[in-house]
Design an enzyme around this catalytic site. Structure first.
Site, PDB file in Angstrom:
ATOM      1  N   ASP A  21      60.575  37.193  33.430  1.00 11.09           N
ATOM      2  CA  ASP A  21      61.195  38.436  32.953  1.00 11.09           C
ATOM      3  C   ASP A  21      62.713  38.332  33.152  1.00 11.09           C
ATOM      4  O   ASP A  21      63.325  37.363  32.704  1.00 11.09           O
ATOM      5  CB  ASP A  21      60.559  39.622  33.703  1.00 11.09           C
ATOM      6  CG  ASP A  21      61.026  40.985  33.236  1.00 11.09           C
ATOM      7  OD1 ASP A  21      60.572  41.441  32.176  1.00 11.09           O
ATOM      8  OD2 ASP A  21      61.854  41.599  33.935  1.00 11.09           O
TER       9      ASP A  21
ATOM     10  N   HIS B 195      52.165  40.385  30.265  1.00 12.42           N
ATOM     11  CA  HIS B 195      53.523  40.104  30.717  1.00 12.42           C
ATOM     12  C   HIS B 195      53.591  39.532  32.129  1.00 12.42           C
ATOM     13  O   HIS B 195      54.487  38.764  32.442  1.00 12.42           O
ATOM     14  CB  HIS B 195      54.347  41.396  30.652  1.00 12.42           C
ATOM     15  CG  HIS B 195      55.798  41.198  30.939  1.00 12.42           C
ATOM     16  ND1 HIS B 195      56.614  40.453  30.121  1.00 12.42           N
ATOM     17  CD2 HIS B 195      56.589  41.640  31.958  1.00 12.42           C
ATOM     18  CE1 HIS B 195      57.842  40.449  30.611  1.00 12.42           C
ATOM     19  NE2 HIS B 195      57.846  41.154  31.726  1.00 12.42           N
TER      20      HIS B 195
END
Length: 319
Positions: free
Chosen positions: A99, A298
Protein backbone atom coordinates in the site's frame (compact mmCIF):
# COMPACT_ATOMS: atom_id res chain seq x y z
CA UNK A 1 10.92 -14.49 18.37
CA UNK A 2 10.06 -10.89 17.48
CA UNK A 3 12.11 -8.28 19.32
CA UNK A 4 11.02 -4.66 19.69
CA UNK A 5 13.26 -1.62 19.99
CA UNK A 6 13.49 2.03 19.01
CA UNK A 7 15.90 3.48 16.46
CA UNK A 8 16.91 7.13 16.65
CA UNK A 9 17.35 8.72 13.25
CA UNK A 10 18.00 12.33 12.26
CA UNK A 11 15.07 14.11 13.87
CA UNK A 12 12.76 11.10 14.13
CA UNK A 13 12.44 8.01 16.33
CA UNK A 14 11.06 4.84 14.81
CA UNK A 15 9.75 1.83 16.69
CA UNK A 16 10.92 -1.39 15.04
CA UNK A 17 9.90 -5.05 15.19
CA UNK A 18 12.80 -7.34 14.27
CA UNK A 19 13.43 -11.05 13.86
CA UNK A 20 16.16 -13.24 12.42
CA UNK A 21 19.73 -12.89 11.19
CA UNK A 22 21.20 -12.56 7.72
CA UNK A 23 20.73 -10.12 4.83
CA UNK A 24 18.51 -7.21 5.86
CA UNK A 25 14.89 -7.05 4.67
CA UNK A 26 12.85 -3.94 5.49
CA UNK A 27 9.05 -4.39 5.46
CA UNK A 28 6.99 -1.19 5.12
CA UNK A 29 3.31 -1.13 6.07
CA UNK A 30 0.50 0.94 4.57
CA UNK A 31 -2.65 2.74 5.76
CA UNK A 32 -4.14 2.23 8.28
CA UNK A 33 -1.68 -0.31 9.62
CA UNK A 34 1.51 -0.64 11.68
CA UNK A 35 4.33 -3.19 11.97
CA UNK A 36 1.80 -5.85 12.96
CA UNK A 37 0.52 -6.25 9.41
CA UNK A 38 3.82 -8.03 8.62
CA UNK A 39 3.68 -10.37 11.65
CA UNK A 40 3.53 -13.50 9.50
CA UNK A 41 6.36 -12.48 7.16
CA UNK A 42 8.65 -11.52 10.05
CA UNK A 43 8.67 -15.12 11.21
CA UNK A 44 8.61 -16.72 7.77
CA UNK A 45 11.46 -14.72 6.24
CA UNK A 46 13.52 -14.95 9.43
CA UNK A 47 13.23 -18.75 9.23
CA UNK A 48 14.51 -18.52 5.64
CA UNK A 49 17.74 -16.86 6.79
CA UNK A 50 17.01 -13.14 6.71
CA UNK A 51 17.21 -10.31 9.23
CA UNK A 52 13.70 -8.89 8.95
CA UNK A 53 12.72 -5.46 10.23
CA UNK A 54 9.22 -3.95 10.19
CA UNK A 55 9.09 -0.36 11.48
CA UNK A 56 6.08 1.63 12.53
CA UNK A 57 6.55 4.34 9.92
CA UNK A 58 6.44 7.96 11.03
CA UNK A 59 2.98 8.91 12.24
CA UNK A 60 2.07 5.35 13.21
CA UNK A 61 2.15 3.07 16.22
CA UNK A 62 4.89 3.76 18.73
CA UNK A 63 7.03 5.83 16.35
CA UNK A 64 7.19 9.63 16.46
CA UNK A 65 4.21 11.52 15.10
CA UNK A 66 5.31 15.04 14.10
CA UNK A 67 2.58 17.66 14.44
CA UNK A 68 3.51 19.46 11.22
CA UNK A 69 1.51 18.19 8.22
CA UNK A 70 4.51 18.99 6.04
CA UNK A 71 6.62 16.42 7.89
CA UNK A 72 5.11 13.53 5.93
CA UNK A 73 6.37 14.02 2.38
CA UNK A 74 7.60 11.13 0.26
CA UNK A 75 11.26 12.26 0.34
CA UNK A 76 11.10 12.38 4.15
CA UNK A 77 9.49 8.93 4.34
CA UNK A 78 12.10 7.51 1.98
CA UNK A 79 14.77 9.23 4.05
CA UNK A 80 13.51 7.39 7.14
CA UNK A 81 14.12 4.07 5.40
CA UNK A 82 17.62 5.09 4.29
CA UNK A 83 18.39 6.27 7.81
CA UNK A 84 17.02 3.05 9.27
CA UNK A 85 19.21 0.87 7.04
CA UNK A 86 22.27 2.83 8.12
CA UNK A 87 21.29 2.86 11.80
CA UNK A 88 21.02 -0.92 11.68
CA UNK A 89 24.63 -1.07 10.52
CA UNK A 90 23.94 -2.04 6.92
CA UNK A 91 24.86 -0.48 3.58
CA UNK A 92 22.07 -2.12 1.58
CA UNK A 93 18.76 -3.86 2.12
CA UNK A 94 15.94 -5.61 0.37
CA UNK A 95 12.99 -3.22 0.60
CA UNK A 96 9.40 -4.49 0.52
CA UNK A 97 6.30 -2.35 0.91
CA UNK A 98 2.53 -2.72 0.93
CA UNK A 99 0.00 0.00 0.00
CA UNK A 100 1.58 3.36 0.99
CA UNK A 101 4.60 1.37 2.12
CA UNK A 102 4.97 0.19 -1.48
CA UNK A 103 5.06 3.80 -2.64
CA UNK A 104 7.84 4.45 -0.14
CA UNK A 105 9.70 1.31 -1.24
CA UNK A 106 9.53 2.31 -4.91
CA UNK A 107 10.67 5.83 -3.95
CA UNK A 108 13.67 4.52 -2.01
CA UNK A 109 14.66 2.37 -4.99
CA UNK A 110 14.36 5.39 -7.29
CA UNK A 111 16.11 7.92 -5.05
CA UNK A 112 18.86 5.71 -3.59
CA UNK A 113 19.42 2.73 -5.90
CA UNK A 114 22.85 2.19 -4.35
CA UNK A 115 21.19 1.11 -1.09
CA UNK A 116 18.53 -1.23 -2.49
CA UNK A 117 19.48 -4.82 -3.32
CA UNK A 118 16.00 -5.49 -4.66
CA UNK A 119 12.53 -3.99 -4.24
CA UNK A 120 9.06 -5.51 -4.05
CA UNK A 121 5.74 -3.68 -4.00
CA UNK A 122 2.53 -5.28 -2.81
CA UNK A 123 -0.84 -3.91 -3.99
CA UNK A 124 0.55 -0.58 -5.29
CA UNK A 125 2.78 -0.38 -8.41
CA UNK A 126 5.46 2.26 -8.97
CA UNK A 127 4.31 5.84 -9.47
CA UNK A 128 3.26 6.44 -13.09
CA UNK A 129 4.82 9.24 -15.17
CA UNK A 130 4.16 12.71 -13.81
CA UNK A 131 0.67 14.05 -14.51
CA UNK A 132 0.16 17.67 -15.61
CA UNK A 133 -1.87 18.49 -12.48
CA UNK A 134 -1.26 17.76 -8.78
CA UNK A 135 -3.22 14.63 -7.78
CA UNK A 136 -5.45 16.13 -5.09
CA UNK A 137 -6.45 19.00 -7.33
CA UNK A 138 -7.05 16.67 -10.27
CA UNK A 139 -9.22 14.34 -8.17
CA UNK A 140 -11.16 17.28 -6.75
CA UNK A 141 -11.98 18.57 -10.20
CA UNK A 142 -12.81 15.18 -11.66
CA UNK A 143 -14.97 13.86 -8.84
CA UNK A 144 -16.32 17.02 -7.24
CA UNK A 145 -14.37 16.50 -4.04
CA UNK A 146 -15.91 13.09 -3.32
CA UNK A 147 -12.83 10.98 -4.02
CA UNK A 148 -11.54 9.51 -0.78
CA UNK A 149 -8.19 11.34 -1.04
CA UNK A 150 -10.10 14.62 -0.91
CA UNK A 151 -12.25 13.40 1.97
CA UNK A 152 -9.02 12.79 3.88
CA UNK A 153 -7.74 16.31 3.13
CA UNK A 154 -9.65 18.29 5.74
CA UNK A 155 -7.98 17.93 9.15
CA UNK A 156 -10.19 16.33 11.77
CA UNK A 157 -12.93 14.95 9.52
CA UNK A 158 -11.67 11.43 8.82
CA UNK A 159 -10.04 11.34 12.26
CA UNK A 160 -13.44 11.86 13.88
CA UNK A 161 -15.11 9.21 11.75
CA UNK A 162 -12.44 6.55 12.29
CA UNK A 163 -11.90 7.31 15.96
CA UNK A 164 -15.57 7.18 16.94
CA UNK A 165 -15.57 3.40 17.26
CA UNK A 166 -12.20 1.82 16.57
CA UNK A 167 -13.50 -1.74 16.71
CA UNK A 168 -16.09 -1.02 14.01
CA UNK A 169 -13.60 0.99 11.95
CA UNK A 170 -11.13 -1.87 11.64
CA UNK A 171 -13.75 -4.54 11.09
CA UNK A 172 -15.18 -2.53 8.20
CA UNK A 173 -11.84 -1.46 6.71
CA UNK A 174 -10.10 -4.81 6.89
CA UNK A 175 -13.06 -6.88 5.76
CA UNK A 176 -14.28 -4.31 3.24
CA UNK A 177 -11.07 -4.22 1.17
CA UNK A 178 -10.36 -7.94 1.46
CA UNK A 179 -11.08 -10.78 -0.89
CA UNK A 180 -13.66 -11.99 1.65
CA UNK A 181 -16.06 -9.12 0.90
CA UNK A 182 -19.25 -9.78 -1.10
CA UNK A 183 -18.76 -9.75 -4.86
CA UNK A 184 -21.52 -7.17 -5.35
CA UNK A 185 -19.76 -4.49 -3.28
CA UNK A 186 -17.26 -2.97 -5.71
CA UNK A 187 -17.30 0.85 -5.29
CA UNK A 188 -14.94 1.90 -8.10
CA UNK A 189 -13.87 4.64 -8.00
CA UNK A 190 -14.17 4.99 -4.20
CA UNK A 191 -16.34 8.09 -3.91
CA UNK A 192 -17.58 9.11 -0.47
CA UNK A 193 -21.39 9.54 -0.59
CA UNK A 194 -22.77 13.05 0.01
CA UNK A 195 -23.20 13.57 3.74
CA UNK A 196 -21.52 10.22 4.43
CA UNK A 197 -18.08 8.97 5.33
CA UNK A 198 -15.33 6.71 4.09
CA UNK A 199 -16.62 3.71 6.02
CA UNK A 200 -19.86 3.86 4.02
CA UNK A 201 -17.83 2.43 1.13
CA UNK A 202 -17.28 -0.80 3.06
CA UNK A 203 -19.90 -3.57 3.44
CA UNK A 204 -21.20 -4.52 6.85
CA UNK A 205 -18.71 -6.99 8.33
CA UNK A 206 -20.01 -10.45 9.22
CA UNK A 207 -20.59 -11.50 12.81
CA UNK A 208 -17.94 -14.19 12.34
CA UNK A 209 -14.67 -12.90 10.97
CA UNK A 210 -13.02 -14.60 7.96
CA UNK A 211 -10.36 -17.17 8.83
CA UNK A 212 -7.44 -14.84 8.07
CA UNK A 213 -8.62 -12.19 10.57
CA UNK A 214 -9.04 -12.94 14.28
CA UNK A 215 -10.53 -11.09 17.21
CA UNK A 216 -7.00 -10.79 18.59
CA UNK A 217 -5.94 -9.06 15.35
CA UNK A 218 -8.79 -6.54 15.66
CA UNK A 219 -7.82 -5.93 19.29
CA UNK A 220 -4.18 -5.30 18.26
CA UNK A 221 -5.26 -2.65 15.75
CA UNK A 222 -7.61 -1.02 18.25
CA UNK A 223 -4.86 -0.86 20.88
CA UNK A 224 -2.30 0.61 18.46
CA UNK A 225 -4.60 3.32 17.10
CA UNK A 226 -5.98 4.18 20.52
CA UNK A 227 -2.43 5.32 21.25
CA UNK A 228 -1.48 6.84 17.89
CA UNK A 229 -4.72 8.09 16.37
CA UNK A 230 -5.06 8.51 12.60
CA UNK A 231 -3.69 11.99 11.97
CA UNK A 232 -0.14 10.86 11.19
CA UNK A 233 -1.28 8.36 8.57
CA UNK A 234 -3.80 10.76 7.04
CA UNK A 235 -1.08 13.38 6.74
CA UNK A 236 0.59 11.15 4.15
CA UNK A 237 -2.43 11.75 1.91
CA UNK A 238 -2.44 15.46 2.68
CA UNK A 239 1.02 15.69 1.12
CA UNK A 240 0.10 14.19 -2.25
CA UNK A 241 0.26 17.55 -4.05
CA UNK A 242 3.48 18.45 -2.23
CA UNK A 243 4.96 15.10 -3.29
CA UNK A 244 4.04 15.93 -6.89
CA UNK A 245 6.14 19.07 -6.58
CA UNK A 246 9.06 17.57 -4.65
CA UNK A 247 9.51 14.52 -6.88
CA UNK A 248 9.58 16.43 -10.18
CA UNK A 249 13.33 15.89 -10.31
CA UNK A 250 12.73 12.11 -10.57
CA UNK A 251 10.23 12.34 -13.45
CA UNK A 252 11.31 9.81 -16.06
CA UNK A 253 13.70 8.00 -13.71
CA UNK A 254 13.59 4.21 -13.74
CA UNK A 255 14.12 1.68 -10.98
CA UNK A 256 17.31 -0.25 -11.73
CA UNK A 257 17.16 -2.79 -8.88
CA UNK A 258 15.54 -6.20 -9.43
CA UNK A 259 11.83 -5.62 -8.83
CA UNK A 260 8.71 -7.63 -8.12
CA UNK A 261 5.05 -6.63 -8.00
CA UNK A 262 2.45 -8.67 -6.12
CA UNK A 263 -1.30 -8.00 -6.05
CA UNK A 264 -4.41 -9.77 -4.83
CA UNK A 265 -6.78 -11.11 -7.45
CA UNK A 266 -9.65 -9.25 -5.78
CA UNK A 267 -7.79 -6.00 -5.13
CA UNK A 268 -9.78 -3.19 -6.72
CA UNK A 269 -6.59 -1.91 -8.36
CA UNK A 270 -5.98 -5.17 -10.25
CA UNK A 271 -6.24 -4.52 -13.99
CA UNK A 272 -5.01 -7.84 -15.37
CA UNK A 273 -1.56 -9.40 -15.44
CA UNK A 274 -0.54 -8.15 -18.88
CA UNK A 275 -1.54 -4.55 -18.16
CA UNK A 276 0.16 -4.52 -14.76
CA UNK A 277 3.28 -6.21 -16.12
CA UNK A 278 3.58 -3.60 -18.85
CA UNK A 279 3.02 -0.71 -16.44
CA UNK A 280 5.60 -1.92 -13.92
CA UNK A 281 8.20 -2.96 -16.51
CA UNK A 282 8.15 0.53 -18.05
CA UNK A 283 9.15 2.02 -14.69
CA UNK A 284 11.32 -0.86 -13.48
CA UNK A 285 13.28 -2.54 -16.29
CA UNK A 286 14.48 -5.18 -13.80
CA UNK A 287 10.87 -6.28 -13.18
CA UNK A 288 10.72 -10.04 -12.51
CA UNK A 289 7.00 -10.25 -13.21
CA UNK A 290 3.63 -9.59 -11.60
CA UNK A 291 2.40 -12.26 -9.22
CA UNK A 292 -1.35 -12.46 -8.61
CA UNK A 293 -2.52 -14.05 -5.36
CA UNK A 294 -5.81 -15.91 -6.00
CA UNK A 295 -8.76 -14.90 -3.84
CA UNK A 296 -6.87 -12.20 -1.94
CA UNK A 297 -7.94 -8.59 -1.79
CA UNK A 298 -5.90 -5.60 -0.67
CA UNK A 299 -4.39 -7.02 2.55
CA UNK A 300 -2.35 -9.71 0.81
CA UNK A 301 0.25 -10.25 3.54
CA UNK A 302 -2.53 -10.92 6.05
CA UNK A 303 -5.06 -12.70 3.84
CA UNK A 304 -2.56 -15.10 2.25
CA UNK A 305 0.45 -14.97 4.58
CA UNK A 306 2.12 -18.26 3.64
CA UNK A 307 1.64 -17.61 -0.06
CA UNK A 308 3.15 -14.13 0.11
CA UNK A 309 6.00 -15.24 2.34
CA UNK A 310 6.86 -17.93 -0.22
CA UNK A 311 6.68 -15.45 -3.10
CA UNK A 312 9.00 -13.04 -1.30
CA UNK A 313 11.39 -15.79 -0.20
CA UNK A 314 11.74 -17.06 -3.78
CA UNK A 315 12.32 -13.53 -5.06
CA UNK A 316 14.90 -12.64 -2.42
CA UNK A 317 16.70 -15.96 -2.76
CA UNK A 318 16.80 -15.51 -6.52
CA UNK A 319 18.42 -12.12 -6.19
Amino acid sequence: MIEHHDVELSGIRLHVAEQGAGPLVVLLHGFPEFWYSWRHQLAGLAAAGYRVVAPDQRGYGRSDRPADVGAYTLPQLAGDVIGLIRALGEKQAFVVGHDWGAMVAWAVATMRPDMVRAVAGVSVPPLPPREPQPPLRAARERFGGRFYWNYFETPGVAEAEFGKDLDTTFRRMLFGASGSRPADREPVPPLVPPGGGFLDLAPEPPATLPAWLTEADIAAYVEAFTESGFTGGLNWYRNLDRNWELTAVYDGAVITAPALFVIGERDRAFAGVEAMDAAVATLAPGHRGTVVVPGAGHWVQQEAPERLTGILRDFLDGV
